[in-house]
Design a protein around this motif. Sequence first.
Motif, PDB file in Angstrom:
ATOM      1  N   GLN A  39      19.843  -5.534  29.354  1.00 16.76           N
ATOM      2  CA  GLN A  39      18.867  -4.516  29.731  1.00 16.76           C
ATOM      3  C   GLN A  39      17.600  -4.631  28.872  1.00 16.76           C
ATOM      4  O   GLN A  39      16.494  -4.460  29.377  1.00 16.76           O
ATOM      5  N   ALA A  40      17.770  -4.934  27.586  1.00 18.09           N
ATOM      6  CA  ALA A  40      16.603  -5.114  26.722  1.00 18.09           C
ATOM      7  C   ALA A  40      15.750  -6.275  27.221  1.00 18.09           C
ATOM      8  O   ALA A  40      14.516  -6.173  27.272  1.00 18.09           O
ATOM      9  N   ALA A  41      16.394  -7.352  27.630  1.00 18.14           N
ATOM     10  CA  ALA A  41      15.641  -8.507  28.146  1.00 18.14           C
ATOM     11  C   ALA A  41      14.927  -8.150  29.445  1.00 18.14           C
ATOM     12  O   ALA A  41      13.779  -8.549  29.656  1.00 18.14           O
ATOM     13  N   ASN A  42      15.593  -7.391  30.311  1.00 13.74           N
ATOM     14  CA  ASN A  42      14.958  -6.991  31.572  1.00 13.74           C
ATOM     15  C   ASN A  42      13.717  -6.138  31.326  1.00 13.74           C
ATOM     16  O   ASN A  42      12.674  -6.344  31.943  1.00 13.74           O
ATOM     17  N   TRP A  43      13.828  -5.167  30.432  1.00  9.94           N
ATOM     18  CA  TRP A  43      12.674  -4.314  30.142  1.00  9.94           C
ATOM     19  C   TRP A  43      11.599  -5.084  29.395  1.00  9.94           C
ATOM     20  O   TRP A  43      10.409  -4.864  29.610  1.00  9.94           O
ATOM     21  N   GLN A  51       8.024  -0.288  25.687  1.00 11.50           N
ATOM     22  CA  GLN A  51       8.453  -0.778  24.375  1.00 11.50           C
ATOM     23  C   GLN A  51       9.564   0.105  23.806  1.00 11.50           C
ATOM     24  O   GLN A  51      10.501  -0.400  23.181  1.00 11.50           O
ATOM     25  N   ARG A  52       9.486   1.417  24.041  1.00 12.36           N
ATOM     26  CA  ARG A  52      10.554   2.314  23.565  1.00 12.36           C
ATOM     27  C   ARG A  52      11.870   2.000  24.275  1.00 12.36           C
ATOM     28  O   ARG A  52      12.940   2.039  23.656  1.00 12.36           O
ATOM     29  N   LEU A  53      11.801   1.700  25.570  1.00 13.96           N
ATOM     30  CA  LEU A  53      13.018   1.342  26.298  1.00 13.96           C
ATOM     31  C   LEU A  53      13.632   0.062  25.743  1.00 13.96           C
ATOM     32  O   LEU A  53      14.858  -0.031  25.570  1.00 13.96           O
ATOM     33  N   VAL A  54      12.815  -0.930  25.435  1.00 17.64           N
ATOM     34  CA  VAL A  54      13.327  -2.166  24.845  1.00 17.64           C
ATOM     35  C   VAL A  54      14.026  -1.852  23.526  1.00 17.64           C
ATOM     36  O   VAL A  54      15.137  -2.327  23.266  1.00 17.64           O
ATOM     37  N   LYS A  55      13.399  -1.038  22.693  1.00 20.15           N
ATOM     38  CA  LYS A  55      13.999  -0.686  21.395  1.00 20.15           C
ATOM     39  C   LYS A  55      15.336   0.024  21.583  1.00 20.15           C
ATOM     40  O   LYS A  55      16.287  -0.219  20.844  1.00 20.15           O
ATOM     41  N   LEU A  56      15.408   0.919  22.575  1.00 16.00           N
ATOM     42  CA  LEU A  56      16.661   1.630  22.841  1.00 16.00           C
ATOM     43  C   LEU A  56      17.771   0.649  23.169  1.00 16.00           C
ATOM     44  O   LEU A  56      18.863   0.716  22.597  1.00 16.00           O
ATOM     45  N   TYR A  57      17.498  -0.266  24.084  1.00 16.74           N
ATOM     46  CA  TYR A  57      18.544  -1.189  24.514  1.00 16.74           C
ATOM     47  C   TYR A  57      18.876  -2.220  23.438  1.00 16.74           C
ATOM     48  O   TYR A  57      20.023  -2.667  23.342  1.00 16.74           O
ATOM     49  N   GLN A  58      17.923  -2.563  22.591  1.00 18.38           N
ATOM     50  CA  GLN A  58      18.226  -3.431  21.451  1.00 18.38           C
ATOM     51  C   GLN A  58      19.118  -2.683  20.461  1.00 18.38           C
ATOM     52  O   GLN A  58      20.093  -3.225  19.961  1.00 18.38           O
ATOM     53  N   ALA A  59      18.775  -1.415  20.195  1.00 16.65           N
ATOM     54  CA  ALA A  59      19.529  -0.621  19.217  1.00 16.65           C
ATOM     55  C   ALA A  59      20.949  -0.333  19.689  1.00 16.65           C
ATOM     56  O   ALA A  59      21.854  -0.167  18.873  1.00 16.65           O
ATOM     57  N   THR A  60      21.147  -0.282  21.005  1.00 12.91           N
ATOM     58  CA  THR A  60      22.471   0.022  21.538  1.00 12.91           C
ATOM     59  C   THR A  60      23.203  -1.238  22.006  1.00 12.91           C
ATOM     60  O   THR A  60      24.178  -1.158  22.744  1.00 12.91           O
ATOM     61  N   ALA A  61      22.708  -2.400  21.564  1.00 11.71           N
ATOM     62  CA  ALA A  61      23.346  -3.698  21.829  1.00 11.71           C
ATOM     63  C   ALA A  61      23.558  -3.955  23.316  1.00 11.71           C
ATOM     64  O   ALA A  61      24.581  -4.487  23.730  1.00 11.71           O
ATOM     65  N   ARG A  62      22.558  -3.578  24.115  1.00  9.27           N
ATOM     66  CA  ARG A  62      22.605  -3.881  25.556  1.00  9.27           C
ATOM     67  C   ARG A  62      21.507  -4.919  25.813  1.00  9.27           C
ATOM     68  O   ARG A  62      20.431  -4.620  26.321  1.00  9.27           O
ATOM     69  N   ALA A  63      21.827  -6.145  25.409  1.00  6.65           N
ATOM     70  CA  ALA A  63      20.840  -7.223  25.384  1.00  6.65           C
ATOM     71  C   ALA A  63      20.275  -7.538  26.766  1.00  6.65           C
ATOM     72  O   ALA A  63      19.093  -7.821  26.902  1.00  6.65           O
TER      73      ALA A  63
END
Length: 193
Positions: free
Chosen positions: A87-91, A73-85
């Motif tokens: 990667q966020a979707a993959n995690w 969940q922390r990884l998803v938040k990181l990629y959402q916060a850094t606009a790397r959609a």
Amino acid sequence: AEPLLRECVAIREMKMPDDWLTFNARSMLGGSLLGQKKYAEAEPLLLSGYEGMKQCEGKVPEAGKLRIREALQRLVKLYQATARAEQAANWSGALTRWDGKTLKVASPRDLNTLAWLLATSNDPAARNGQAAVAYAEKGAAITNRRDPYMLDTLAAAYAEAGQFTNAVKVQKESIALMKEGQTKKEYESRLKL
């Protein structure tokens, strides 16, 4: 919390470098840095923390398995916060494939996060209305359609998939479950869209 977590990580890495709790401490430190928007420093800690816990998964007691999910969940938040959609979707997708099992083990919160991302991402390449609907419908079913946040996500998923009649119906259902306040007003404005 950051100074204490840094000290904890340093001690654990010196004494028990391959222990799952050491990797958990790395993920927690990464989470602290994430909360401070120190993304570049947080990312390697979050990645190594999660990967280390996954490698030690057989040694993690049942009660500790939740920590692996939290690291994801922390990884998803990181990629959402850094606009790397993407990667966020993959995690986020990894949350639904937990332990190689089916979607049934995903929590409503995980399903909601993934469905929202797939339905509303600023990156059109990361959007997938059909998948968003599938995840959101699963979450709505698990919550017996009593969670207004899940229903709001389902409405957004229907809209992304072009099912506007369903989107309006479900958004009204979501609003009916809300108490007066800012969130209800936001949901009402989305209904107008």
